[in-house]
Design an enzyme around this catalytic site. Structure first.
Site, mmCIF file in Angstrom:
data_model
loop_
_atom_site.group_PDB
_atom_site.id
_atom_site.type_symbol
_atom_site.label_atom_id
_atom_site.label_comp_id
_atom_site.label_asym_id
_atom_site.label_seq_id
_atom_site.Cartn_x
_atom_site.Cartn_y
_atom_site.Cartn_z
ATOM 1 N N ASN A 137 63.479 55.964 19.008
ATOM 2 C CA ASN A 137 63.409 55.044 20.138
ATOM 3 C C ASN A 137 64.798 54.442 20.322
ATOM 4 O O ASN A 137 65.221 53.616 19.522
ATOM 5 C CB ASN A 137 62.372 53.949 19.829
ATOM 6 C CG ASN A 137 62.369 52.853 20.868
ATOM 7 O OD1 ASN A 137 62.917 53.015 21.955
ATOM 8 N ND2 ASN A 137 61.749 51.728 20.533
ATOM 9 N N LYS A 196 65.795 52.488 22.567
ATOM 10 C CA LYS A 196 65.722 51.156 23.193
ATOM 11 C C LYS A 196 66.711 51.060 24.362
ATOM 12 O O LYS A 196 66.954 52.059 25.023
ATOM 13 C CB LYS A 196 65.970 50.060 22.145
ATOM 14 C CG LYS A 196 65.106 50.243 20.905
ATOM 15 C CD LYS A 196 65.023 49.014 20.060
ATOM 16 C CE LYS A 196 64.289 49.338 18.774
ATOM 17 N NZ LYS A 196 63.805 48.169 18.074
ATOM 18 N N HIS A 250 54.971 49.143 22.906
ATOM 19 C CA HIS A 250 55.928 48.765 21.852
ATOM 20 C C HIS A 250 55.902 47.241 21.698
ATOM 21 O O HIS A 250 55.733 46.516 22.680
ATOM 22 C CB HIS A 250 57.331 49.261 22.221
ATOM 23 C CG HIS A 250 58.301 49.122 21.087
ATOM 24 N ND1 HIS A 250 58.908 47.930 20.783
ATOM 25 C CD2 HIS A 250 58.727 50.013 20.160
ATOM 26 C CE1 HIS A 250 59.681 48.103 19.716
ATOM 27 N NE2 HIS A 250 59.592 49.361 19.316
ATOM 28 N N GLU A 257 58.171 45.138 21.391
ATOM 29 C CA GLU A 257 59.143 44.412 22.227
ATOM 30 C C GLU A 257 58.613 44.258 23.655
ATOM 31 O O GLU A 257 58.892 43.260 24.317
ATOM 32 C CB GLU A 257 60.505 45.139 22.192
ATOM 33 C CG GLU A 257 61.195 44.908 20.854
ATOM 34 C CD GLU A 257 62.124 46.014 20.405
ATOM 35 O OE1 GLU A 257 62.525 46.853 21.228
ATOM 36 O OE2 GLU A 257 62.447 46.041 19.197
ATOM 37 N N GLU A 259 53.577 49.684 13.594
ATOM 38 C CA GLU A 259 54.874 49.039 13.448
ATOM 39 C C GLU A 259 54.683 47.548 13.196
ATOM 40 O O GLU A 259 54.516 46.771 14.153
ATOM 41 C CB GLU A 259 55.703 49.220 14.717
ATOM 42 C CG GLU A 259 55.929 50.665 15.103
ATOM 43 C CD GLU A 259 57.180 50.818 15.957
ATOM 44 O OE1 GLU A 259 58.092 51.505 15.514
ATOM 45 O OE2 GLU A 259 57.247 50.215 17.031
ATOM 46 N N GLY A 266 63.691 46.186 13.282
ATOM 47 C CA GLY A 266 65.060 45.733 13.492
ATOM 48 C C GLY A 266 65.492 44.629 12.534
ATOM 49 O O GLY A 266 66.517 43.988 12.741
ATOM 50 N N SER A 279 62.399 49.612 10.527
ATOM 51 C CA SER A 279 63.561 49.777 9.642
ATOM 52 C C SER A 279 63.491 51.047 8.784
ATOM 53 O O SER A 279 63.844 51.013 7.597
ATOM 54 C CB SER A 279 63.758 48.538 8.775
ATOM 55 O OG SER A 279 63.931 47.392 9.609
ATOM 56 N N GLY A 337 63.966 53.209 15.237
ATOM 57 C CA GLY A 337 64.799 52.540 16.239
ATOM 58 C C GLY A 337 66.265 52.713 15.902
ATOM 59 O O GLY A 337 66.868 53.754 16.156
HETATM 60 C C1 PEP Z 1 61.287 50.591 16.847
HETATM 61 O O1 PEP Z 1 62.029 50.302 17.762
HETATM 62 O O2 PEP Z 1 60.183 51.064 17.102
HETATM 63 C C2 PEP Z 1 61.746 50.379 15.470
HETATM 64 C C3 PEP Z 1 60.932 50.676 14.500
HETATM 65 O O3 PEP Z 1 63.013 49.866 15.275
HETATM 66 P P1 PEP Z 1 63.852 49.823 13.899
HETATM 67 O O4 PEP Z 1 63.737 51.195 13.272
HETATM 68 O O5 PEP Z 1 65.246 49.511 14.320
HETATM 69 O O6 PEP Z 1 63.247 48.780 13.042
#
Ligand code: PEP
Length: 251
Positions: A9, A11, A95, A97, A167, A173, A213, A234
């Site tokens: 992703n 973003k 998601h 976010e 998630e 993040g 992460s 991400g």
């Molecule tokens: C995501 O955006 O779905 C995500 C898991 O981000 P990150 O890997 O940066 O934590």
């Protein structure tokens, strides 16, 4: 046996030129690696450039969001039909976010899933609890509600087209990853929910990704768990070497 699935992703990162560069470097880096399914989800404005760059490769294209209507007076929105047209095969829906900053509710997630499937897109549906909810011991209740409302009136056949990404919001993040055990507990809860509300067969088939992460160093431990079939990545998906290592360490 479920095939590992690693989805990136991106973003709100990368212009079209930068996306083409990243996608073509990734194409070179993964070569004809077919032991895992590989997906990149650039922002809308870079989808066409990324699609051109991954042509004839093992990498699929996905979008990060969509509207549930096919067309019309929805200024600033993009429909499933438009995503199909630009070459997307997958679309991320719900998601955290989007839920946090853009008022995405389970009801909207449900409408988007239905619209995506009827346009021939494969939804990656994100669910997950916040830190506050986990600290109150509400994580299962939250996930169950997201599944119940998000998957409302879907058929077995619909479920076969869906991938779920668990998630935990507190791990996105932040550099904090759920332990393999914490993630597996939730994945097993999700698979059982699918078993109880759909069927054994669908529960066995559906792929459940972990997100939060994920890095080259933790993917092995995560994916060694029975109910973790891959990752939604991400930050680390923006670095060719990291994303390639995650892909290769997932099998
Ligand atoms: C995501 O955006 O779905 C995500 C898991 O981000 P990150 O890997 O940066 O934590």
């Amino acid at each position: 046996m479920r095939k590992p699935f690693i989805a990136g992703n991106w973003k709100m990162n990368k212009t079209a030129v930068e996306a083409a560069d990243l996608a073509s470097k990734l194409k070179e880096s993964v070569g004809d690696f077919k032991d895992a399914d590989i997906l990149i989800c650039p922002p809308y404005t870079s989808l066409a450039a990324a699609q051109e760059a991954i042509k004839d490769s093992v990498i699929d294209l996905g979008a990060q969001n969509m509207h549930w209507e096919g067309q019309g007076a929805f200024t600033g929105e993009i429909s499933s039909v438009m995503l199909k047209d630009v070459g997307a095969k997958f679309v991320i829906i719900g998601h955290s976010e989007r839920r946090k900053y853009f008022s995405e509710t389970n009801e909207k997630v449900n409408k988007k899933i239905k619209a995506a499937i009827s346009a021939g897109l494969l939804p990656i549906v994100c669910i997950g609890e916040t830190l506050e909810q986990r600290e109150k011991g509400q994580e299962k209740e939250v996930i169950e509600n997201q599944l119940k409302e998000g998957f409302d009136s879907l058929s077995e056949e619909d479920l076969e087209k869906i991938t779920v990404a668990y998630e935990p919001v507190w791990a996105i993040g932040t550099g904090k990853t759920a332990t393999g055990q914490q993630a597996e507990q939730m994945h097993s809860f999700i698979r059982n929910w699918v078993r109880e509300n759909f069927s054994d067969q669908t529960a066995e088939k559906i792929r459940l990704l972990y997100g939060g992460s994920v890095k080259p160093v933790n993917i092995k431990e995560l994916i060694s768990n029975e109910n973790i079939d891959g990752a939604l990545v991400g930050g680390a998906s923006l670095k060719v070497q990291n994303f390639t290592e995650i892909i290769k360490n997932s099998v």
